[in-house]
Write a protein that holds these residues in place. Structure first.
Motif, mmCIF file in Angstrom:
data_model
loop_
_atom_site.group_PDB
_atom_site.id
_atom_site.type_symbol
_atom_site.label_atom_id
_atom_site.label_comp_id
_atom_site.label_asym_id
_atom_site.label_seq_id
_atom_site.Cartn_x
_atom_site.Cartn_y
_atom_site.Cartn_z
ATOM 1 N N UNK A 1 0.765 -1.170 0.065
ATOM 2 C CA UNK A 1 0.023 -0.099 -0.051
ATOM 3 C C UNK A 1 0.785 1.203 0.162
ATOM 4 N N UNK A 2 1.895 1.184 0.720
ATOM 5 C CA UNK A 2 2.966 2.312 0.545
ATOM 6 C C UNK A 2 3.444 2.661 -0.886
ATOM 7 N N UNK A 3 3.807 1.432 -1.562
ATOM 8 C CA UNK A 3 4.314 1.714 -2.826
ATOM 9 C C UNK A 3 3.084 2.391 -3.883
ATOM 10 N N UNK A 4 1.939 1.655 -3.465
ATOM 11 C CA UNK A 4 0.810 2.284 -4.312
ATOM 12 C C UNK A 4 0.395 3.921 -4.151
ATOM 13 N N UNK A 5 0.464 4.341 -2.770
ATOM 14 C CA UNK A 5 0.177 5.504 -2.341
ATOM 15 C C UNK A 5 1.487 6.498 -2.932
ATOM 16 N N UNK A 6 2.397 6.042 -2.925
ATOM 17 C CA UNK A 6 3.857 6.810 -3.576
ATOM 18 C C UNK A 6 3.519 7.047 -5.076
ATOM 19 N N UNK A 7 3.018 5.808 -5.708
ATOM 20 C CA UNK A 7 2.806 5.983 -7.089
ATOM 21 C C UNK A 7 1.620 6.987 -7.341
ATOM 22 N N UNK A 8 0.651 6.753 -6.669
ATOM 23 C CA UNK A 8 -0.439 7.729 -6.774
ATOM 24 C C UNK A 8 -0.230 9.203 -6.282
ATOM 25 N N UNK A 9 0.632 9.432 -5.460
ATOM 26 C CA UNK A 9 1.107 11.010 -5.053
ATOM 27 C C UNK A 9 1.663 11.499 -6.174
ATOM 28 N N UNK A 10 2.874 10.526 -6.769
ATOM 29 C CA UNK A 10 3.465 11.127 -8.138
ATOM 30 C C UNK A 10 2.531 11.656 -9.151
ATOM 31 N N UNK A 11 1.546 10.823 -9.530
ATOM 32 C CA UNK A 11 0.500 11.022 -10.455
ATOM 33 C C UNK A 11 -0.282 12.394 -10.142
ATOM 34 N N UNK A 12 -0.738 12.252 -8.795
ATOM 35 C CA UNK A 12 -1.414 13.896 -8.532
ATOM 36 C C UNK A 12 -0.409 14.908 -8.572
ATOM 37 N N UNK B 1 1.949 15.117 -10.670
ATOM 38 C CA UNK B 1 2.205 15.491 -12.237
ATOM 39 C C UNK B 1 1.016 16.057 -12.601
ATOM 40 N N UNK B 2 -0.384 15.626 -12.206
ATOM 41 C CA UNK B 2 -1.596 16.383 -12.920
ATOM 42 C C UNK B 2 -1.629 17.728 -12.301
ATOM 43 N N UNK B 3 -1.281 18.137 -11.135
ATOM 44 C CA UNK B 3 -1.254 19.422 -10.515
ATOM 45 C C UNK B 3 -0.616 20.338 -11.361
ATOM 46 N N UNK B 4 0.956 19.947 -11.876
ATOM 47 C CA UNK B 4 1.753 20.818 -12.735
ATOM 48 C C UNK B 4 1.201 20.892 -13.917
ATOM 49 N N UNK B 5 0.618 19.894 -14.541
ATOM 50 C CA UNK B 5 -0.054 19.919 -15.894
ATOM 51 C C UNK B 5 -1.151 20.746 -15.980
ATOM 52 N N UNK B 6 -2.157 20.711 -15.025
ATOM 53 C CA UNK B 6 -3.263 21.729 -14.713
ATOM 54 C C UNK B 6 -2.604 23.066 -14.665
#
Length: 117
Positions: free
Chosen positions: A86-97, A99-104
């Motif tokens: 779950x920690x790995x998943x959270x880290x991956x999802x945080x990276x996506x968030x 990235x989307x924040x910067x793109x937005x």
């Protein structure tokens, strides 16, 4: 979902598999806990029950029920592995968030939109 004897018997019967009493007892112990509520769905449990029935039929499954201390240690190890995953998943999802924040910001800033601060 935590299976009961009725669920186990229905799975075996539905799939034309043998479910000896010692395997049934082992399955009840094996699935006695869930990491969190509703972790296992009925269809996933049915698939696992079928897999264990087949393994037992081929002599590839030891259905000796471990003592309570061993079972507690196994549960601890399983939960520790789940937390790591779950920690790995959270880290991956945080990276996506991030990235989307910067793109937005890049997309919306030229248009004078200030949705991200």
């Amino acid at each position: 979902m935590i299976p009961d004897r009725i669920f186990l018997r229905r799975c075996a019967q539905k799939n034309n598999l043998e479910l000896p009493r010692e395997l049934e007892d082992w399955l009840l112990v094996h699935f006695e806990d869930e990491p969190y509520e509703n972790f296992n769905t009925a269809s996933i449990l049915e698939d696992m029950v079928c897999m264990y029935c087949q393994s037992f039929a081929y002599g590839r499954l030891d259905v000796t029920i471990p003592d309570p201390i061993t079972r507690l240690k196994e549960r601890y190890d399983d939960l520790k592995d789940l937390i790591t995953d779950l920690r790995v998943d959270i880290s991956y999802l945080q990276g996506l968030c991030d990235d989307y924040d910067v793109r937005g910001k890049v997309i919306l800033q030229p248009q004078g939109k200030e949705f991200f601060t």
